[in-house]
Design an enzyme around this catalytic site. Sequence first.
Site, PDB file in Angstrom:
ATOM      1  CB  THR A  41       3.093  -8.754  -0.124  1.00 38.67           C
ATOM      2  OG1 THR A  41       2.801  -9.156   1.215  1.00 38.67           O
ATOM      3  CG2 THR A  41       3.206  -9.971  -1.011  1.00 38.67           C
TER       4      THR A  41
ATOM      5  CE  LYS B 228       2.147 -12.076   1.983  1.00 40.06           C
ATOM      6  NZ  LYS B 228       1.320 -12.062   3.157  1.00 40.06           N
TER       7      LYS B 228
ATOM      8  CE  LYS C 256       0.226  -5.546  -2.607  1.00 35.62           C
ATOM      9  NZ  LYS C 256       0.933  -6.548  -1.825  1.00 35.62           N
TER      10      LYS C 256
HETATM   11  P1  NAP Z   1      -2.818  -0.424   4.206  1.00 36.11           P
HETATM   12  O1  NAP Z   1      -3.688  -0.433   5.416  1.00 36.11           O
HETATM   13  O2  NAP Z   1      -3.397   0.045   2.915  1.00 36.11           O
HETATM   14  O3  NAP Z   1      -1.518   0.463   4.565  1.00 36.11           O
HETATM   15  C1  NAP Z   1      -0.596   0.829   3.590  1.00 36.11           C
HETATM   16  C2  NAP Z   1       0.441   1.749   4.220  1.00 36.11           C
HETATM   17  O4  NAP Z   1       1.382   2.156   3.224  1.00 36.11           O
HETATM   18  C3  NAP Z   1      -0.159   3.039   4.797  1.00 36.11           C
HETATM   19  O5  NAP Z   1       0.572   3.416   5.945  1.00 36.11           O
HETATM   20  C4  NAP Z   1       0.088   4.044   3.657  1.00 36.11           C
HETATM   21  O6  NAP Z   1       0.139   5.386   4.091  1.00 36.11           O
HETATM   22  C5  NAP Z   1       1.444   3.593   3.195  1.00 36.11           C
HETATM   23  N1  NAP Z   1       1.747   4.008   1.829  1.00 36.11           N
HETATM   24  C6  NAP Z   1       1.201   3.512   0.680  1.00 36.11           C
HETATM   25  N2  NAP Z   1       1.732   4.111  -0.398  1.00 36.11           N
HETATM   26  C7  NAP Z   1       2.646   5.001   0.081  1.00 36.11           C
HETATM   27  C8  NAP Z   1       3.527   5.923  -0.544  1.00 36.11           C
HETATM   28  N3  NAP Z   1       3.598   6.004  -1.881  1.00 36.11           N
HETATM   29  N4  NAP Z   1       4.312   6.692   0.243  1.00 36.11           N
HETATM   30  C9  NAP Z   1       4.258   6.592   1.595  1.00 36.11           C
HETATM   31  N5  NAP Z   1       3.444   5.731   2.250  1.00 36.11           N
HETATM   32  C10 NAP Z   1       2.643   4.951   1.493  1.00 36.11           C
HETATM   33  O7  NAP Z   1      -2.209  -1.863   3.914  1.00 36.11           O
HETATM   34  P2  NAP Z   1      -1.881  -3.071   4.896  1.00 36.11           P
HETATM   35  O8  NAP Z   1      -3.048  -3.990   4.952  1.00 36.11           O
HETATM   36  O9  NAP Z   1      -1.267  -2.567   6.147  1.00 36.11           O
HETATM   37  O10 NAP Z   1      -0.795  -3.843   3.978  1.00 36.11           O
HETATM   38  C11 NAP Z   1       0.525  -3.354   3.812  1.00 36.11           C
HETATM   39  C12 NAP Z   1       1.343  -4.428   3.090  1.00 36.11           C
HETATM   40  O11 NAP Z   1       1.321  -5.647   3.864  1.00 36.11           O
HETATM   41  C13 NAP Z   1       0.821  -4.802   1.703  1.00 36.11           C
HETATM   42  O12 NAP Z   1       1.903  -5.097   0.861  1.00 36.11           O
HETATM   43  C14 NAP Z   1      -0.023  -6.044   1.978  1.00 36.11           C
HETATM   44  O13 NAP Z   1      -0.130  -6.867   0.833  1.00 36.11           O
HETATM   45  C15 NAP Z   1       0.787  -6.713   3.085  1.00 36.11           C
HETATM   46  N6  NAP Z   1       0.032  -7.595   3.985  1.00 36.11           N
HETATM   47  C16 NAP Z   1      -1.195  -7.259   4.439  1.00 36.11           C
HETATM   48  C17 NAP Z   1      -1.876  -8.128   5.296  1.00 36.11           C
HETATM   49  C18 NAP Z   1      -3.254  -7.821   5.833  1.00 36.11           C
HETATM   50  O14 NAP Z   1      -3.927  -8.755   6.312  1.00 36.11           O
HETATM   51  N7  NAP Z   1      -3.727  -6.597   5.807  1.00 36.11           N
HETATM   52  C19 NAP Z   1      -1.281  -9.326   5.695  1.00 36.11           C
HETATM   53  C20 NAP Z   1      -0.002  -9.623   5.236  1.00 36.11           C
HETATM   54  C21 NAP Z   1       0.646  -8.756   4.381  1.00 36.11           C
HETATM   55  P3  NAP Z   1      -1.238   6.243   4.249  1.00 36.11           P
HETATM   56  O15 NAP Z   1      -1.734   5.936   5.628  1.00 36.11           O
HETATM   57  O16 NAP Z   1      -0.805   7.640   4.058  1.00 36.11           O
HETATM   58  O17 NAP Z   1      -2.179   5.779   3.153  1.00 36.11           O
END
Ligand code: NAP
Length: 296
Positions: free
Chosen positions: A100, A175, A243
Amino acid sequence: MQKVSQKVGFIGLGIMGLPMAANLIKNGHQLVVYNRTKSRAESLGAMGAELAGSPDEVASKCQVTLSILTDAPDVEQVLTGGGGYINGAKKGDIFVDMGTNSPSNARRFASLLSEKEVKFLDAPVTGGQKGAQDGTLTIMVGGEESAFEMARVLFEHMGKKVVYGGPTGSGQLLKMCNQIVVALDMVASTEALLVARKAGVPDSKLFDVLSSGAANSFTVQNLLPKMMKGDFEPGFRAAHLKKDLSYATSLSRELGIPVFGASTALQLYTALTSMGMGEKGTQALKKLYDAVGTQP
Ligand code: NAP
């Protein structure tokens, strides 16, 4: 419907990405995966995925690459940083950003990739960690329709509802609207719980009513019970909702639409992250109310 028969790239194996990628493997796709923290990719390796050392390597092996990363600067880093996707990408490839961020970032990524004649789709998701695990996400997509049709089968193997919104940025736009509702649902659920507890209403009775009537929602079903139990571990991190609200309120400002509720929710989540709770789940909002003296 066209089927993607080649290897599929997947970058970003966090709370959402890991189960989404696992569902693609379970649905018969051959994956090439990359995660910055390598150990998080190991379980997919055990399921048969090829582990890549960089986004560049993923790009060189795949026609379609999906990513789900934290925020726009992270997408930029994966695209153009050292070992970046763009170095290995080929004319006609498709890069899909499922994280997102915002419509303007989507347009920027599309323009950046167009220099290599790579197509871009913005395809954020909703349905939370549970939706990612169960393959029941709703996926909203912006970008060229022909690219969407190429990738559609992948979306259908991660979600139960796929909505094509229109040109680049349309997915992120939908979104943002979704997140305004999600955030205000959480504020409402928190306040209802605090009022109910102070007045002596048992949690079970509150849940029975909210989950069966007009107040029912994903938040009530999945996050209110966690809040009631004092489980503040993340499915969806508070910092991520902050965010999203930040993007939503700035777009609303540009459009000249007052968003009183979303602006308040942004302030609440800004305060919560300032308390060091950004890595907790969004249901940790109750901690902020507790801190300002609402505990019984
Ligand atoms: P998360 O668990 O924090 O995972 C983030 C991912 O991005 C990890 O694989 C991280 O790698 C990687 N990453 C972050 N910065 C990076 C960089 N600079 N270079 C390379 N890799 C990087 O987050 P999430 O909950 O999966 O959410 C991911 C996205 O989906 C966000 O935009 C969030 O708003 C959206 N979203 C989340 C949900 C939810 O319920 N969780 C639902 C809908 C949408 P590392 O493992 O190395 O840290």
